[in-house]
Design a protein around this motif. Structure first.
Motif, PDB file in Angstrom:
ATOM      1  N   ALA A 322     -40.154 -18.477  -6.737  1.00 44.99           N
ATOM      2  CA  ALA A 322     -39.191 -19.577  -6.639  1.00 44.99           C
ATOM      3  C   ALA A 322     -39.824 -20.887  -7.094  1.00 44.99           C
ATOM      4  O   ALA A 322     -39.227 -21.652  -7.856  1.00 44.99           O
ATOM      5  CB  ALA A 322     -38.684 -19.695  -5.203  1.00 44.99           C
ATOM      6  N   GLU A 323     -41.037 -21.142  -6.643  1.00 46.05           N
ATOM      7  CA  GLU A 323     -41.708 -22.374  -7.043  1.00 46.05           C
ATOM      8  C   GLU A 323     -42.107 -22.343  -8.514  1.00 46.05           C
ATOM      9  O   GLU A 323     -42.045 -23.360  -9.203  1.00 46.05           O
ATOM     10  CB  GLU A 323     -42.927 -22.626  -6.159  1.00 46.05           C
ATOM     11  N   VAL A 324     -42.533 -21.191  -9.015  1.00 43.48           N
ATOM     12  CA  VAL A 324     -42.880 -21.086 -10.435  1.00 43.48           C
ATOM     13  C   VAL A 324     -41.664 -21.428 -11.294  1.00 43.48           C
ATOM     14  O   VAL A 324     -41.755 -22.221 -12.236  1.00 43.48           O
ATOM     15  CB  VAL A 324     -43.408 -19.676 -10.762  1.00 43.48           C
ATOM     16  N   ALA A 325     -40.518 -20.835 -10.966  1.00 44.62           N
ATOM     17  CA  ALA A 325     -39.300 -21.121 -11.728  1.00 44.62           C
ATOM     18  C   ALA A 325     -38.913 -22.590 -11.609  1.00 44.62           C
ATOM     19  O   ALA A 325     -38.522 -23.232 -12.595  1.00 44.62           O
ATOM     20  CB  ALA A 325     -38.155 -20.227 -11.238  1.00 44.62           C
ATOM     21  N   TYR A 326     -39.032 -23.114 -10.418  1.00 48.96           N
ATOM     22  CA  TYR A 326     -38.701 -24.519 -10.157  1.00 48.96           C
ATOM     23  C   TYR A 326     -39.529 -25.453 -11.033  1.00 48.96           C
ATOM     24  O   TYR A 326     -39.008 -26.353 -11.698  1.00 48.96           O
ATOM     25  CB  TYR A 326     -38.925 -24.810  -8.674  1.00 48.96           C
ATOM     26  N   PHE A 327     -40.837 -25.210 -11.060  1.00 49.09           N
ATOM     27  CA  PHE A 327     -41.714 -26.099 -11.821  1.00 49.09           C
ATOM     28  C   PHE A 327     -41.718 -25.786 -13.316  1.00 49.09           C
ATOM     29  O   PHE A 327     -42.237 -26.567 -14.112  1.00 49.09           O
ATOM     30  CB  PHE A 327     -43.132 -26.069 -11.248  1.00 49.09           C
ATOM     31  N   CYS A 328     -41.118 -24.666 -13.707  1.00 46.71           N
ATOM     32  CA  CYS A 328     -40.877 -24.405 -15.131  1.00 46.71           C
ATOM     33  C   CYS A 328     -39.616 -25.094 -15.615  1.00 46.71           C
ATOM     34  O   CYS A 328     -39.351 -25.122 -16.821  1.00 46.71           O
ATOM     35  CB  CYS A 328     -40.783 -22.894 -15.387  1.00 46.71           C
ATOM     36  N   GLY A 329     -38.814 -25.629 -14.685  1.00 43.84           N
ATOM     37  CA  GLY A 329     -37.639 -26.403 -15.076  1.00 43.84           C
ATOM     38  C   GLY A 329     -36.307 -25.779 -14.750  1.00 43.84           C
ATOM     39  O   GLY A 329     -35.270 -26.292 -15.177  1.00 43.84           O
ATOM     40  N   TYR A 330     -36.280 -24.661 -14.001  1.00 45.33           N
ATOM     41  CA  TYR A 330     -34.976 -24.124 -13.572  1.00 45.33           C
ATOM     42  C   TYR A 330     -34.262 -25.184 -12.746  1.00 45.33           C
ATOM     43  O   TYR A 330     -34.858 -25.821 -11.870  1.00 45.33           O
ATOM     44  CB  TYR A 330     -35.175 -22.847 -12.755  1.00 45.33           C
ATOM     45  N   GLU A 331     -32.987 -25.367 -13.017  1.00 46.39           N
ATOM     46  CA  GLU A 331     -32.258 -26.471 -12.396  1.00 46.39           C
ATOM     47  C   GLU A 331     -32.031 -26.252 -10.909  1.00 46.39           C
ATOM     48  O   GLU A 331     -32.055 -27.186 -10.126  1.00 46.39           O
ATOM     49  CB  GLU A 331     -30.918 -26.669 -13.111  1.00 46.39           C
ATOM     50  N   LYS A 332     -31.788 -25.018 -10.529  1.00 45.21           N
ATOM     51  CA  LYS A 332     -31.524 -24.748  -9.128  1.00 45.21           C
ATOM     52  C   LYS A 332     -32.082 -23.366  -8.785  1.00 45.21           C
ATOM     53  O   LYS A 332     -31.965 -22.427  -9.575  1.00 45.21           O
ATOM     54  CB  LYS A 332     -30.020 -24.796  -8.829  1.00 45.21           C
ATOM     55  N   VAL A 333     -32.684 -23.262  -7.614  1.00 48.05           N
ATOM     56  CA  VAL A 333     -33.290 -22.011  -7.165  1.00 48.05           C
ATOM     57  C   VAL A 333     -32.717 -21.652  -5.799  1.00 48.05           C
ATOM     58  O   VAL A 333     -32.734 -22.468  -4.875  1.00 48.05           O
ATOM     59  CB  VAL A 333     -34.825 -22.130  -7.080  1.00 48.05           C
ATOM     60  N   PHE A 334     -32.189 -20.447  -5.688  1.00 53.57           N
ATOM     61  CA  PHE A 334     -31.673 -19.943  -4.416  1.00 53.57           C
ATOM     62  C   PHE A 334     -32.614 -18.853  -3.896  1.00 53.57           C
ATOM     63  O   PHE A 334     -32.949 -17.931  -4.642  1.00 53.57           O
ATOM     64  CB  PHE A 334     -30.274 -19.340  -4.588  1.00 53.57           C
TER      65      PHE A 334
END
Length: 393
Positions: A322-334
């Motif tokens: 979740a954090e990897v995707a978040y810091f790669c720029g995914y707009e929203k993480v569930f």
């Protein structure tokens, strides 16, 4: 030498005007031209670039085709999707691969030592993979005739590659005034609840996803192995594609499709598969945000194992996806802790008209359905009916 502006117009004439790839100095004029014309998707590795180009071709079935650009050293990295995605599903792409390590008249390597072997085997690799190819001519009239040969293959569902020697193209300056980056639109990262007792079976999650996608006409792409096989057993639908091989490429394929359609697209990934090509996250995030359609959703099912090959452990427990995707720029993480939350996340995705990539993370149990079968529908049939589904955009 070929002038890229003229050659680019010839590529457009055969429906090849959208590019993905990894830079190479021999192909710099092509890459710079594609960047300058807002038609290049920068990938982090060549295998992902092939999958993205394949998604472009799939969404524009036999009308236009994705183009992939790579150094010949990267051809090795692209063998997995070339052999198990393009060949198996009969999804054609046009490729340009540089000939680093070319020999002189005495048979000596004229390039850096790391290119020595690839300079000998580039054409042999393409031949072994049953990919038709030619050495691109630096004369424009000859090159135009070669493009017509390539188009004949593409129109028949076959990929075609050009091997490009040094100085085939005139230089093409990169427009450095273009500001390609933007402020990240990240909104929410939910805190992972380590005390959550929600641990569903994979097939239970797939039942929800299949039904939701069916009701809302969403394209559903399932990663290779037991994920695709279980999704098929839930219900075989025209809006579903079951990857075979090409491990780690499902989100790149789905991204290529996403950029061509206004339909909603979901890529169902596995933890082991995503770890194999983790760099795809930054590509997904950037280009989904750039196109701002709100139609790309990446769902990760994490059971901390290589379930399809016997349940061996993987390194997922050390990774906070979740954090990897978040810091790669995914707009929203569930981060999902109930089926109600899964439904809420899916509804959020369904109802948005703008925005970038979202990730839905679901921790699941190890193991799979007993006596799990395999799809009776062929990959070619799966690709054809998915293309038909997408054409009703």
């Amino acid at each position: 030498m070929l002038k890229m502006e003229l050659f680019g117009e010839s590529l457009k004439q055969i429906g090849c005007f959208q590019f993905s790839g990894v830079p190479c100095s021999y192909l710099a004029p092509m890459i710079n031209y594609a960047i300058n014309t807002n038609s290049f998707i920068m990938s982090n590795n060549e295998g992902d670039a092939v999958a993205i180009a394949s998604g472009i071709s799939l969404a524009n079935y036999k009308k236009s085709f994705g183009v992939v650009l790579m150094q010949n050293s990267g051809l090795s990295n692209a063998l997995s999707p070339l052999t198990s995605l393009n060949y198996t599903f009969e999804i054609p792409i046009l490729g340009f691969v540089s000939l680093r390590g070319e020999r002189d008249d005495m048979g000596n390597n004229t390039d850096e030592p790391q290119h020595e072997l690839l300079g000998i085997i580039t054409d042999k690799l393409l031949r072994t993979c049953d990919i038709a190819y030619d050495f691109l001519d630096s004369d424009f009239n000859e090159a135009e005739q070669q493009l017509q040969v390539a188009y004949d293959y593409l129109a028949k569902g076959k990929s075609y590659f050009f091997i490009v020697k040094n100085n085939t193209f005139e230089k093409c300056a990169l427009n450095h005034d273009k500001n390609i980056f933007f402020e990240k639109k990240i909104n929410t990262l939910q805190v992972k609840d380590s005390n959550s007792n929600f641990l569903p079976k994979r097939i239970e999650v797939l039942q929800h996803l299949s039904y939701f996608s069916k009701m809302n006409e969403i394209a559903l792409f399932a990663t290779t192995g037991k994920t695709g096989r279980e999704l098929y057993e839930v219900e075989d639908l025209d809006n579903q594609l079951y990857m075979v091989g090409s491990m780690g490429c499902v989100s790149s394929l789905a991204l290529g499709v996403t950029l061509q359609t206004s339909k909603k697209v979901i890529a169902i990934d596995g933890d082991s598969a995503l770890l194999m090509r983790l760099g795809a996250l930054s590509t997904n995030a950037y280009y989904a945000s750039l196109h701002n359609k709100g139609n790309f959703c990446h769902i990760l099912l994490d059971n901390e194992s290589h379930d399809s090959t016997g349940g061996q452990f993987n390194l997922s427990p050390n990774v906070n996806f979740a954090e990897v995707a978040y810091f790669c720029g995914y707009e929203k993480v569930f981060i999902i802790s109930s089926f109600e939350e899964l439904e809420q996340a899916l509804c959020f995705f369904k109802n948005r008209n703008t925005g970038g990539a979202i990730l839905i993370y679901v921790k699941i149990l190890k193991g799979s359905k007993e006596k799990l079968g395999r799809p009776k529908v062929t990959p070619k049939q799966v690709a054809s009916r998915m293309a038909n589904f997408l054409s009703k955009d």
